[in-house]
Scaffold this motif. Structure first.
Motif, PDB file in Angstrom:
ATOM      1  N   HIS A 195       0.813  -1.215   0.000  1.00 31.86           N
ATOM      2  CA  HIS A 195       0.000   0.000   0.000  1.00 31.86           C
ATOM      3  C   HIS A 195       0.846   1.264   0.000  1.00 31.86           C
ATOM      4  CE1 HIS A 195      -2.794  -3.116   1.619  1.00 31.86           C
ATOM      5  NE2 HIS A 195      -3.551  -2.558   0.710  1.00 31.86           N
ATOM      6  N   GLY A 196       2.066   1.190   0.516  1.00 29.40           N
ATOM      7  CA  GLY A 196       2.973   2.323   0.439  1.00 29.40           C
ATOM      8  C   GLY A 196       2.531   3.505   1.279  1.00 29.40           C
ATOM      9  N   GLU A 197       3.282   4.603   1.126  1.00 29.61           N
ATOM     10  CA  GLU A 197       3.006   5.796   1.931  1.00 29.61           C
ATOM     11  C   GLU A 197       1.650   6.395   1.608  1.00 29.61           C
ATOM     12  OE1 GLU A 197       4.932  10.216   2.885  1.00 29.61           O
ATOM     13  OE2 GLU A 197       6.046   8.756   1.678  1.00 29.61           O
ATOM     14  N   GLN A 198       1.343   6.580   0.325  1.00 22.65           N
ATOM     15  CA  GLN A 198       0.082   7.220  -0.036  1.00 22.65           C
ATOM     16  C   GLN A 198      -1.113   6.356   0.350  1.00 22.65           C
ATOM     17  OE1 GLN A 198      -0.351  10.392  -1.104  1.00 22.65           O
ATOM     18  NE2 GLN A 198      -2.467   9.869  -0.656  1.00 22.65           N
ATOM     19  N   GLY A 199      -1.019   5.047   0.133  1.00 19.33           N
ATOM     20  CA  GLY A 199      -2.110   4.163   0.516  1.00 19.33           C
ATOM     21  C   GLY A 199      -2.342   4.167   2.015  1.00 19.33           C
ATOM     22  N   THR A 200      -1.261   4.244   2.788  1.00 22.53           N
ATOM     23  CA  THR A 200      -1.396   4.299   4.246  1.00 22.53           C
ATOM     24  C   THR A 200      -2.086   5.584   4.673  1.00 22.53           C
ATOM     25  OG1 THR A 200       0.607   2.960   4.492  1.00 22.53           O
ATOM     26  CG2 THR A 200      -0.123   4.198   6.427  1.00 22.53           C
ATOM     27  N   GLY A 246      -3.824  -1.571  -3.631  1.00 22.48           N
ATOM     28  CA  GLY A 246      -2.373  -1.565  -3.548  1.00 22.48           C
ATOM     29  C   GLY A 246      -1.743  -2.062  -4.836  1.00 22.48           C
ATOM     30  N   GLN A 247      -0.415  -2.040  -4.879  1.00 24.33           N
ATOM     31  CA  GLN A 247       0.343  -2.507  -6.027  1.00 24.33           C
ATOM     32  C   GLN A 247       1.196  -3.703  -5.623  1.00 24.33           C
ATOM     33  OE1 GLN A 247       0.110  -1.332  -9.139  1.00 24.33           O
ATOM     34  NE2 GLN A 247      -1.406   0.197  -8.514  1.00 24.33           N
ATOM     35  N   PRO A 248       1.262  -4.746  -6.462  1.00 22.62           N
ATOM     36  CA  PRO A 248       2.149  -5.871  -6.121  1.00 22.62           C
ATOM     37  C   PRO A 248       3.572  -5.390  -5.892  1.00 22.62           C
ATOM     38  CG  PRO A 248       0.734  -6.430  -7.980  1.00 22.62           C
ATOM     39  CD  PRO A 248       0.541  -4.963  -7.734  1.00 22.62           C
ATOM     40  N   ALA A 249       4.232  -5.941  -4.910  1.00 20.74           N
ATOM     41  CA  ALA A 249       5.606  -5.538  -4.598  1.00 20.74           C
ATOM     42  C   ALA A 249       6.516  -5.769  -5.795  1.00 20.74           C
ATOM     43  CB  ALA A 249       6.114  -6.320  -3.392  1.00 20.74           C
ATOM     44  N   GLN A 305       6.658   2.294   2.719  1.00 18.66           N
ATOM     45  CA  GLN A 305       6.878   2.120   1.286  1.00 18.66           C
ATOM     46  C   GLN A 305       6.764   0.662   0.844  1.00 18.66           C
ATOM     47  OE1 GLN A 305       7.098   4.386  -0.927  1.00 18.66           O
ATOM     48  NE2 GLN A 305       7.267   6.186   0.360  1.00 18.66           N
ATOM     49  N   SER A 306       7.189  -0.269   1.693  1.00 11.55           N
ATOM     50  CA  SER A 306       7.190  -1.693   1.323  1.00 11.55           C
ATOM     51  C   SER A 306       6.261  -2.508   2.208  1.00 11.55           C
ATOM     52  CB  SER A 306       8.619  -2.265   1.407  1.00 11.55           C
ATOM     53  OG  SER A 306       9.503  -1.541   0.587  1.00 11.55           O
ATOM     54  N   VAL A 307       5.213  -1.863   2.740  1.00 13.85           N
ATOM     55  CA  VAL A 307       4.326  -2.520   3.691  1.00 13.85           C
ATOM     56  C   VAL A 307       2.985  -2.854   3.047  1.00 13.85           C
ATOM     57  CG1 VAL A 307       3.040  -2.246   5.851  1.00 13.85           C
ATOM     58  CG2 VAL A 307       5.403  -1.447   5.699  1.00 13.85           C
ATOM     59  N   SER A 308       2.512  -4.050   3.312  1.00 11.17           N
ATOM     60  CA  SER A 308       1.166  -4.478   2.921  1.00 11.17           C
ATOM     61  C   SER A 308       0.338  -4.610   4.194  1.00 11.17           C
ATOM     62  CB  SER A 308       1.225  -5.824   2.185  1.00 11.17           C
ATOM     63  OG  SER A 308      -0.074  -6.342   1.988  1.00 11.17           O
ATOM     64  N   TRP A 309      -0.751  -3.849   4.289  1.00 14.17           N
ATOM     65  CA  TRP A 309      -1.599  -3.904   5.472  1.00 14.17           C
ATOM     66  C   TRP A 309      -2.672  -4.968   5.299  1.00 14.17           C
ATOM     67  CZ3 TRP A 309       0.796  -1.834   9.217  1.00 14.17           C
ATOM     68  CH2 TRP A 309       1.527  -0.648   9.066  1.00 14.17           C
ATOM     69  N   HIS A 310      -2.880  -5.792   6.333  1.00 16.96           N
ATOM     70  CA  HIS A 310      -3.857  -6.877   6.283  1.00 16.96           C
ATOM     71  C   HIS A 310      -5.133  -6.532   7.033  1.00 16.96           C
ATOM     72  CE1 HIS A 310       0.099  -9.383   6.542  1.00 16.96           C
ATOM     73  NE2 HIS A 310       0.016  -8.710   5.410  1.00 16.96           N
ATOM     74  N   LYS A 311      -4.996  -5.810   8.147  1.00 16.49           N
ATOM     75  CA  LYS A 311      -6.141  -5.469   8.986  1.00 16.49           C
ATOM     76  C   LYS A 311      -5.947  -4.078   9.552  1.00 16.49           C
ATOM     77  CE  LYS A 311      -6.870 -10.185  10.820  1.00 16.49           C
ATOM     78  NZ  LYS A 311      -6.903 -10.985  12.076  1.00 16.49           N
ATOM     79  N   VAL A 312      -7.046  -3.395   9.767  1.00  8.36           N
ATOM     80  CA  VAL A 312      -7.010  -2.126  10.488  1.00  8.36           C
ATOM     81  C   VAL A 312      -8.298  -2.010  11.286  1.00  8.36           C
ATOM     82  CG1 VAL A 312      -8.000  -0.842   8.548  1.00  8.36           C
ATOM     83  CG2 VAL A 312      -6.754   0.380  10.326  1.00  8.36           C
ATOM     84  N   SER A 313      -8.184  -1.525  12.499  1.00  9.60           N
ATOM     85  CA  SER A 313      -9.370  -1.300  13.309  1.00  9.60           C
ATOM     86  C   SER A 313      -9.160  -0.064  14.169  1.00  9.60           C
ATOM     87  CB  SER A 313      -9.695  -2.516  14.193  1.00  9.60           C
ATOM     88  OG  SER A 313      -8.649  -2.760  15.095  1.00  9.60           O
ATOM     89  N   LEU A 314     -10.268   0.500  14.616  1.00 10.00           N
ATOM     90  CA  LEU A 314     -10.259   1.714  15.422  1.00 10.00           C
ATOM     91  C   LEU A 314     -11.218   1.501  16.589  1.00 10.00           C
ATOM     92  CD1 LEU A 314      -9.251   4.705  15.564  1.00 10.00           C
ATOM     93  CD2 LEU A 314     -11.353   5.315  14.356  1.00 10.00           C
ATOM     94  N   SER A 315     -10.748   1.748  17.797  1.00 15.00           N
ATOM     95  CA  SER A 315     -11.580   1.617  18.992  1.00 15.00           C
ATOM     96  C   SER A 315     -11.813   2.986  19.602  1.00 15.00           C
ATOM     97  CB  SER A 315     -10.907   0.705  20.027  1.00 15.00           C
ATOM     98  OG  SER A 315     -10.670  -0.578  19.483  1.00 15.00           O
ATOM     99  N   HIS A 316     -13.039   3.234  20.021  1.00 17.54           N
ATOM    100  CA  HIS A 316     -13.385   4.511  20.651  1.00 17.54           C
ATOM    101  C   HIS A 316     -13.585   4.289  22.138  1.00 17.54           C
ATOM    102  CE1 HIS A 316     -16.405   8.025  21.226  1.00 17.54           C
ATOM    103  NE2 HIS A 316     -15.180   8.394  21.511  1.00 17.54           N
ATOM    104  N   ALA A 317     -12.761   4.964  22.952  1.00 15.78           N
ATOM    105  CA  ALA A 317     -12.842   4.874  24.409  1.00 15.78           C
ATOM    106  C   ALA A 317     -13.103   6.268  24.956  1.00 15.78           C
ATOM    107  CB  ALA A 317     -11.549   4.291  24.985  1.00 15.78           C
ATOM    108  N   PRO A 318     -14.376   6.689  25.096  1.00 13.34           N
ATOM    109  CA  PRO A 318     -14.691   8.074  25.488  1.00 13.34           C
ATOM    110  C   PRO A 318     -14.092   8.482  26.825  1.00 13.34           C
ATOM    111  CG  PRO A 318     -16.649   6.928  24.702  1.00 13.34           C
ATOM    112  CD  PRO A 318     -15.584   5.888  24.861  1.00 13.34           C
TER     113      PRO A 318
END
Length: 419
Positions: free
Chosen positions: A216-221, A298-301, A382-395
């Motif tokens: 995903h690189g910098e821009q994808g992140t 993303g783009q293949p490495a 730059q050379s990272v592929s992200w598999h999961k992302v999550s966000l938790s809200h703790a007020p």
């Protein structure tokens, strides 16, 4: 696309600015083959031992020339050091190195000084201890120092092309050796053709594996983080609980979960106020789920552009350690070889891999910390592929350096070239 470098004469020394720098893959002796694949006219190696390869296209000079960025790196064998050199009324050039090696995102010109300064600050995110050396108004002192350094440094190496003279030599041999020579040449040609077919099969197999988890690189992140920033914390009396995203067909498939807290809040109000891209579902009277898609492809490495393992262990890990205080957890595992199932020929037999096939590895990354800290990771992705992302809200959380009401969780893989 690789651009032609800019040739500037400093008295009698020709300096070339604007090379494209990338990690050295495998042994330095293989740099010539990589330069030919990239279509470069000249190449340079930076570091001792060589850790970065600089390429330039279309350089016409027949006299020895020197890469200005490599000369700068040789002048600064320790630490991270940068400067902005004016090369003309519309060219401010960034030179930067780390431990005597040219940085991949340096050696670039910008049309005004502000853009060049922004580029230096972007480098500082990856190298927090980056020192910026002052430069005189016309850059003459820096240029003179680079020209003096050229006396003890190797010039750019011309990239030799292969193929044409070999074909001519084959024709001469065939003409002089007659039928017997033709038979030997035909056998050699057949062997070369088989080797070429084997390489093509392995390259396709490797490409198929890399396409499963694109980089995903910098821009994808940054795009991924921005999508999380845009999630509303409160909508018509409903409060965000968490967000989960995973890559899938058509982009990232995401789900935002909300809880009804206001007494007057109801499903009808949430449906009216929700973003149009949401697909809402109500599992219970107090819970709502919003499904939405983030079109992030993303783009293949590219094996030729992946960092070498030793550079990951030295430079990339150091940059990660520098941002560690901004996260509650930041884990990088040991590299694991990227497994490529052997391709098979028309008879179903496994094809032996070519000896110079790239040996790739990946490291598992796990990140947890305030959502705002995610920006520190973008320049390192730059050379990272992200598999999961999550966000938790703790007020109820009290904000601090490592604490936030919005907590980011990331999981991915860093690709690298094993040596």
């Amino acid at each position: 696309m690789m651009l032609a470098g800019r040739l500037i004469w400093v008295e009698r020394t020709p300096l070339v600015f604007g090379l494209e720098w990338m990690p050295v893959l495998g042994e330095p002796e293989l740099a010539g083959a990589q330069a030919r694949r990239e279509g470069a006219s000249h190449q340079a190696l930076s570091g001792n031992p060589p850790a970065a390869l600089g390429l330039v296209r279309g350089l016409k000079s027949r006299q020895p020339c020197w890469a200005a960025a490599d000369l700068w790196a040789r002048q600064h064998p320790q630490g991270a050091v940068a400067c902005v050199v004016p090369l003309g009324p519309d060219a401010w050039h960034v030179l930067a190195s780390h431990e005597g090696v040219v940085l991949a995102r340096a050696d670039r010109s910008y049309p005004d000084a502000d853009l060049a300064d922004q580029a230096v600050e972007a480098l500082r995110l990856a190298y927090p201890r980056l020192q910026v050396r002052p430069c005189d108004a016309d850059g003459n002192e820096v240029l003179q120092a680079l020209a003096r350094q050229a006396a003890s440094a190797p010039p750019l190496v011309r990239v030799r092309r292969r193929g044409g003279w070999l074909a001519l030599l084959a024709l001469v041999v065939l003409a002089g050796a007659g039928w017997w020579g033709w038979g030997v040449a035909a056998e050699k040609a057949s062997a070369l053709e088989q080797a070429s077919d084997s390489r093509l099969l392995w390259e396709r197999a490797l490409a198929h594996v890399l396409a499963q988890r694109p980089v995903h690189g910098e821009q994808g992140t940054r795009t991924l983080l921005q999508a999380l920033y845009e999630q509303p914390v409160q909508v018509a009396g409903w409060v965000l609980q968490q967000v989960h995203c995973q890559p899938g067909a058509g982009g990232w498939q995401c789900r935002s979960e909300y809880r009804r807290l206001a007494a007057q809040a109801d499903n009808r109000g949430l449906l009216r106020a929700a973003p149009t891209a949401w697909r809402l579902d109500f599992p219970t009277l107090d819970r709502a789920q919003a499904a939405w898609t983030l079109p992030l492809a993303g783009q293949p490495a590219d094996p030729a552009r992946l960092p070498a393992s030793r550079l990951v262990a030295r430079d990339w890990a150091s940059a990660l350690q520098a941002v560690l205080p901004a996260f509650t957890a930041l884990r990088m595992d040991a590299p694991q070889a990227v497994q490529v199932p052997p391709p098979r020929d028309e008879q179903g037999r496994a094809v032996a891999p070519p000896p110079d096939l790239p040996r790739l590895a990946s490291r598992l990354l796990k990140v947890e910390g305030p959502l705002r800290s995610g920006e520190l990771l973008a320049p390192l992705s730059q050379s990272v592929s992200w598999h999961k992302v999550s966000l938790s809200h703790a007020p109820g959380a009290r904000p601090g350096l490592k604490a936030s009401r919005l907590v980011l969780h990331l999981e991915g893989s860093l690709y690298e070239n094993q040596e």
